[in-house]
Scaffold this motif. Sequence first.
Motif, short mmCIF file in Angstrom:
data_model
loop_
_atom_site.label_atom_id
_atom_site.label_comp_id
_atom_site.label_asym_id
_atom_site.label_seq_id
_atom_site.Cartn_x
_atom_site.Cartn_y
_atom_site.Cartn_z
N GLU A 173 0.84 -1.19 0.00
CA GLU A 173 0.00 0.00 0.00
C GLU A 173 0.88 1.25 0.00
O GLU A 173 1.97 1.26 0.56
N ARG A 174 0.37 2.28 -0.62
CA ARG A 174 1.17 3.47 -0.95
C ARG A 174 1.95 4.03 0.23
O ARG A 174 3.12 4.40 0.10
N SER A 175 1.34 4.13 1.40
CA SER A 175 2.03 4.76 2.54
C SER A 175 2.73 3.76 3.45
O SER A 175 3.25 4.14 4.50
N ALA A 176 2.74 2.48 3.08
CA ALA A 176 3.50 1.50 3.87
C ALA A 176 4.97 1.91 3.92
O ALA A 176 5.49 2.49 2.96
N LYS A 177 5.62 1.61 5.02
CA LYS A 177 7.02 2.01 5.20
C LYS A 177 7.89 0.76 5.27
O LYS A 177 7.62 -0.16 6.03
N LEU A 178 8.95 0.80 4.45
CA LEU A 178 9.87 -0.34 4.38
C LEU A 178 11.30 0.20 4.46
O LEU A 178 11.62 1.24 3.88
N GLY A 179 12.15 -0.51 5.17
CA GLY A 179 13.52 -0.04 5.26
C GLY A 179 14.39 -0.94 6.10
O GLY A 179 13.93 -1.92 6.70
N LEU A 180 15.68 -0.59 6.12
CA LEU A 180 16.71 -1.40 6.79
C LEU A 180 17.48 -0.49 7.75
O LEU A 180 18.46 0.15 7.37
N PRO A 181 17.03 -0.41 9.00
CA PRO A 181 17.65 0.54 9.94
C PRO A 181 18.91 0.03 10.63
O PRO A 181 19.46 0.73 11.50
N GLU A 182 19.40 -1.14 10.27
CA GLU A 182 20.51 -1.76 11.02
C GLU A 182 21.75 -0.88 11.09
O GLU A 182 22.50 -0.93 12.07
N ILE A 183 21.99 -0.07 10.06
CA ILE A 183 23.19 0.77 10.03
C ILE A 183 23.20 1.75 11.21
O ILE A 183 24.26 2.21 11.65
N LEU A 184 22.01 2.05 11.76
CA LEU A 184 21.91 2.99 12.87
C LEU A 184 22.61 2.48 14.12
O LEU A 184 23.03 3.26 14.97
N PHE A 185 22.72 1.15 14.25
CA PHE A 185 23.48 0.62 15.39
C PHE A 185 24.70 -0.17 14.90
O PHE A 185 25.13 -1.14 15.51
N ASN A 186 25.26 0.29 13.76
CA ASN A 186 26.55 -0.19 13.28
C ASN A 186 26.51 -1.64 12.78
O ASN A 186 27.49 -2.37 12.86
N LEU A 197 18.05 -7.64 -2.85
CA LEU A 197 18.04 -6.28 -3.41
C LEU A 197 19.00 -6.13 -4.57
O LEU A 197 18.69 -5.48 -5.57
N SER A 198 20.19 -6.73 -4.47
CA SER A 198 21.16 -6.58 -5.55
C SER A 198 20.64 -7.22 -6.84
O SER A 198 20.97 -6.76 -7.94
N ARG A 199 19.81 -8.25 -6.71
CA ARG A 199 19.25 -8.87 -7.90
C ARG A 199 18.06 -8.09 -8.43
O ARG A 199 17.76 -8.14 -9.62
N ARG A 200 17.37 -7.37 -7.56
CA ARG A 200 16.22 -6.59 -8.01
C ARG A 200 16.63 -5.25 -8.62
O ARG A 200 16.08 -4.82 -9.63
N ILE A 201 17.57 -4.56 -7.97
CA ILE A 201 17.86 -3.18 -8.39
C ILE A 201 19.35 -2.92 -8.63
O ILE A 201 19.73 -1.78 -8.91
N GLY A 202 20.18 -3.95 -8.56
CA GLY A 202 21.61 -3.78 -8.81
C GLY A 202 22.39 -3.52 -7.53
O GLY A 202 21.86 -3.05 -6.53
N ARG A 203 23.67 -3.83 -7.60
CA ARG A 203 24.54 -3.73 -6.41
C ARG A 203 24.62 -2.32 -5.86
O ARG A 203 24.50 -2.10 -4.65
N ARG A 204 24.81 -1.33 -6.73
CA ARG A 204 25.03 0.03 -6.24
C ARG A 204 23.82 0.57 -5.50
O ARG A 204 23.93 1.10 -4.39
N GLN A 205 22.63 0.42 -6.11
CA GLN A 205 21.43 0.91 -5.44
C GLN A 205 21.14 0.13 -4.17
O GLN A 205 20.68 0.70 -3.17
N ALA A 206 21.41 -1.17 -4.20
CA ALA A 206 21.19 -1.99 -3.00
C ALA A 206 22.06 -1.49 -1.85
O ALA A 206 21.59 -1.35 -0.71
N GLU A 207 23.32 -1.22 -2.14
CA GLU A 207 24.22 -0.75 -1.09
C GLU A 207 23.82 0.62 -0.57
O GLU A 207 23.91 0.89 0.63
N GLU A 208 23.36 1.48 -1.48
CA GLU A 208 22.90 2.81 -1.04
C GLU A 208 21.69 2.68 -0.12
O GLU A 208 21.59 3.37 0.90
N LEU A 209 20.77 1.79 -0.46
CA LEU A 209 19.58 1.61 0.37
C LEU A 209 19.95 1.05 1.73
O LEU A 209 19.44 1.50 2.76
#
Length: 318
Positions: A173-186, A197-209
Motif C-alpha cells: 500500500e502506498r504509505s506502507a514504510k519499508l527499510g533497513l535501519p541496522e546501520i543505525l546501530f553499526n 536487493l542486488s538482484r532486483r535493483i543492482g549492487r550500487r542501489q542496493a548498497e545505497e539503500l
Amino acid sequence: MFFSRSIVPAALSAGHREALVPSPAPLQLPLRFDNLELRLDAPARTLWCTMRPQGRPSYTLELMQDVHRMQAATVEFFASHHAEKGERPADWFVTNSAVPGIYNLGGDLAHFAERIRSRDHASLVRYGHIAVEAIHRNSIAFDLPLITMALVQGDALGGGFEHALSFDMIVAERSAKLGLPEILFNMFPGMGAYSFLSRRIGRRQAEELITSGRIHTAEELHAMGVVDVLAEDGEGEATVYDYIARHSRKHNAHFTLQRARRRVDPVTLEELRDVVEMWAEAAMNLGEADLKKMGRLVAAQERRLASLASPGYANAAE
C-alpha cells in the motif's frame, strides 16, 4: 519436483518433525499455528498465510518455527490434494499480517543484544540459519508451482523487509514504510537483504539503500523497482485479487518466468548461510554504545505497540 515432502526442516525438534509426517487422510485447511494461519481461497486458487503474532510482531524464534511448519504443511497439502484429485489446489500464495499498520518489525533485537552481551556467537548463527532456511524456501516458492507475493500494509523493517523481499512479488500500500535501519546501530541486514536487493535493483542501489538506514514509503520503493505493485491505502487485498484475476489465465507463463529467473540468477541457501555467518561475526564486534542504540529501537517498537488500541489488536489477532 513439485510434490516432494522433504521440506520438513532440520531446525525443528524431533517431536515437531513427527507431527509433520504426512497422514493417510488429506490435509485440511485452514490450519492455525500459534503465530500464523494458513487458509485456502479456492475460487481464487490462492493460499493466504496471515501472520498473527502472539507477542511483538518481530521475527522471534517462535514465529520462525511456525513459518517452517507452515511451509511443510503447504507442501503436504499440495501432495495430499494431488494424490486425491490429481491436480494442484492453488496457483498463488500471499502472505500478510493481521497486525494493524505492521507487516513485521524485523529481527528480535532484544534477543540479539542479550546474546551479544553474553558473547554467545553460536546462538546468533543458529537464529540466522533458522531464519534464512525459511527465507530461502520462500524464495523458491517451496518448490511448488506457485507464484508468491508479500502483501505489505504497514511497516516492514529490517528482517520484515527481508522476508517480503524473499517472495516473487511485493504488493504494498502506498504509505506502507519499508527499510533497513541496522546501520543505525553499526550493523547490516544479514538475512537476505543484500542478496535479494542486488538482484532486483543492482549492487550500487542496493548498497545505497542498506547504508542509508532510511525508511522509505512503498511509493518511493515502487519507483526504484523494489515494490512490484503499488496499492492505494486500504486497498491492498483488493489489489492482490485484481492482479490475480487479470493474470490467472497466463499463470503458466508467469510461473515459468519466475522459474527461469531463479535458474538464471539464483539465491542459494549456501549464499544466505554464509552471509549470516558474516552478520554474526560483525554482531560480536558491537560495543556498548551500539547496543544501547539497539535498545532504543526496541523501546521505540514497544511504544509503537503500546499505541495500538489493545481491543483492536486483540480483535486482529483472533
